[in-house]
Write an enzyme that holds these catalytic residues in place. Structure first.
Site, PDB file in Angstrom:
ATOM      1  N   TYR A 150       0.833  -1.204   0.000  1.00  0.00           N
ATOM      2  CA  TYR A 150       0.000   0.000   0.000  1.00  0.00           C
ATOM      3  C   TYR A 150       0.868   1.255   0.000  1.00  0.00           C
ATOM      4  CZ  TYR A 150      -3.594  -3.403   1.383  1.00  0.00           C
ATOM      5  OH  TYR A 150      -4.425  -4.489   1.458  1.00  0.00           O
ATOM      6  N   LEU A 205     -17.229  -3.130   2.463  1.00  0.00           N
ATOM      7  CA  LEU A 205     -18.216  -2.139   2.012  1.00  0.00           C
ATOM      8  C   LEU A 205     -18.224  -2.025   0.491  1.00  0.00           C
ATOM      9  CD1 LEU A 205     -17.544   0.604   4.727  1.00  0.00           C
ATOM     10  CD2 LEU A 205     -19.489  -0.981   4.592  1.00  0.00           C
ATOM     11  N   ILE A 260     -12.665  -5.575   7.867  1.00  0.00           N
ATOM     12  CA  ILE A 260     -11.667  -4.500   8.010  1.00  0.00           C
ATOM     13  C   ILE A 260     -11.988  -3.329   7.074  1.00  0.00           C
ATOM     14  CG2 ILE A 260      -9.747  -5.830   8.981  1.00  0.00           C
ATOM     15  CD1 ILE A 260      -8.735  -6.234   6.034  1.00  0.00           C
ATOM     16  N   LYS A 264     -12.095   0.218   5.464  1.00  0.00           N
ATOM     17  CA  LYS A 264     -11.164   1.356   5.488  1.00  0.00           C
ATOM     18  C   LYS A 264     -11.976   2.650   5.558  1.00  0.00           C
ATOM     19  CE  LYS A 264      -9.033   4.911   3.304  1.00  0.00           C
ATOM     20  NZ  LYS A 264      -9.699   6.059   2.627  1.00  0.00           N
ATOM     21  N   SER A 265     -11.550   3.553   6.402  1.00  0.00           N
ATOM     22  CA  SER A 265     -12.090   4.908   6.342  1.00  0.00           C
ATOM     23  C   SER A 265     -11.053   5.876   6.897  1.00  0.00           C
ATOM     24  CB  SER A 265     -13.395   5.041   7.124  1.00  0.00           C
ATOM     25  OG  SER A 265     -13.850   6.377   7.024  1.00  0.00           O
ATOM     26  N   ARG A 272     -17.189   8.048  10.403  1.00  0.00           N
ATOM     27  CA  ARG A 272     -17.446   6.749   9.752  1.00  0.00           C
ATOM     28  C   ARG A 272     -16.734   5.626  10.501  1.00  0.00           C
ATOM     29  NH1 ARG A 272     -16.675   8.166   3.319  1.00  0.00           N
ATOM     30  NH2 ARG A 272     -18.638   9.294   3.044  1.00  0.00           N
ATOM     31  N   ASN A 332     -18.697   2.513  11.856  1.00  0.00           N
ATOM     32  CA  ASN A 332     -18.329   1.154  11.427  1.00  0.00           C
ATOM     33  C   ASN A 332     -18.056   0.261  12.636  1.00  0.00           C
ATOM     34  OD1 ASN A 332     -18.569   2.143   8.843  1.00  0.00           O
ATOM     35  ND2 ASN A 332     -16.375   2.229   8.428  1.00  0.00           N
TER      36      ASN A 332
END
Ligand code: NAP
Length: 281
Positions: free
Chosen positions: A50, A198, A237, A239-240, A245, A249
């Site tokens: 990443y 999501l 898992i 991501k935000s 959020r 979550n």
């Protein structure tokens, strides 16, 4: 189903893909990961891939701000690229990840996906890292059932510890793992890490899901996450980089969905009727 100790019973963590890609967004992203840690998220997923290590650096800064004395409260998951997954390459990749993360160990080190290196070589690297205390546990990602069975048989043959998790694409948009992979993992009490739960944000915008969620006092994103972890043995898992959020979550962890709600969701996103190759993002 009992989760093994590596996740400490957590069912919602935080993803970090696309973090660390831009210098201008970095303070916000560090703040988001720190917010997550300070508000109860205990599993952070990242990878050497990443942003070419950038996401691990973001996590490292957040961990530092959270406090070295609290490191043990957090489960850090990172991944080695298949092209690095020889014995020595795996060790070198982990050491580089640890430098970027600013920590002495990772809790779970995953092979990101299957490459050309024989499992034995990667496992030799994982075992050496575990021996040195640089990783607590290892696992795989994007492994379908036959590959996982071969991987586990290799561990057994070499007399090594067992794979702690398999991280795969599992969401309402990708229910394939329910056909055979998830039941097989559940039977072995091996938790599944559900990535992209999501649908890259798509499910959070789904008006039909929102219509089911709203009378329950939930958002569409919360409904999608509660659904993903409904059976136990799954940790999602999402991501935000948005604190509100992240809180929303995490709150999905305590939602239990009744049979009527699950049936309405099945009508929108039917369960798999036959085996399909494992989807991968
Ligand atoms: N092992 C693998 O091969 C693999 C592959 C893909 C992903 N992963 C891991 O899984 C993690 C999650 O997957 P993902 O990042 O692909 O997708 P995801 O978690 O399904 O979706 C992330 C997107 O949803 C948005 N979002 C998050 N919470 C929301 C909410 N409550 N309401 C509305 N929008 C929301 C985020 O926007 P904001 O950030 O702007 O809030 C972001 O754009 C990754 O970050 C990574 O750690 C692993």
């Amino acid at each position: 189903m009992t989760q093994p100790s590596v996740f400490n019973d957590e069912v919602i963590g935080l993803g970090t893909w696309h973090m660390g890609e831009s210098r201008s967004a970095a303070p916000l992203e560090v703040g988001a990961v720190l917010h997550a840690l300070q508000h109860g998220v205990r599993v952070i997923d990242t990878a050497e891939m990443y942003a070419d290590g950038g996401a691990e650096r973001i996590v490292g800064q957040a961990l530092k701000a959270f406090g070295a004395q609290r490191r043990e409260q957090v489960c850090i998951v990172t991944k080695v690229l298949p092209m690095h997954a020889t014995r020595d390459g795996t060790i070198a990749a982990c050491e580089a990840s640890l430098r970027r993360l600013g920590t002495d160990y990772v809790d779970l080190f995953l092979l990101h996906w299957e490459g050309n290196v024989p499992y034995e070589r990667t496992l030799e690297g994982f075992a050496a890292l575990r021996e040195r205390g640089l990783i607590r546990a290892w696992g795989v990602s994007n492994f379908d059932l036959p590959e996982l069975a071969t991987w586990c048989a290799t561990e057994q043959r070499l007399g090594l510890a067992r794979c702690a998790s398999n991280q795969v694409y599992y969401s309402l948009l990708s229910r394939g793992p329910e056909f055979d992979l998830l039941p097989a993992m559940a039977a072995q009490r091996m938790p599944l890490m559900a990535y992209t739960p999501l649908g890259s944000g798509e499910l959070a915008q789904d008006a039909r899901l929102a219509a089911i969620a709203q009378p329950l006092g939930l958002t569409a994103a919360q409904l999608a996450l509660a659904w993903t972890v409904r059976s136990g043995g799954v940790i999602a898992i999402p991501k935000s980089s948005t604190p509100q959020r992240i809180d929303d979550n995490l709150a999905a962890a305590s939602v239990t969905l009744d049979a009527d709600t699950l049936a309405r969701i099945d009508a929108l996103y039917p369960p798999p009727q036959r085996k399909r190759p494992l989807a991968m993002i």
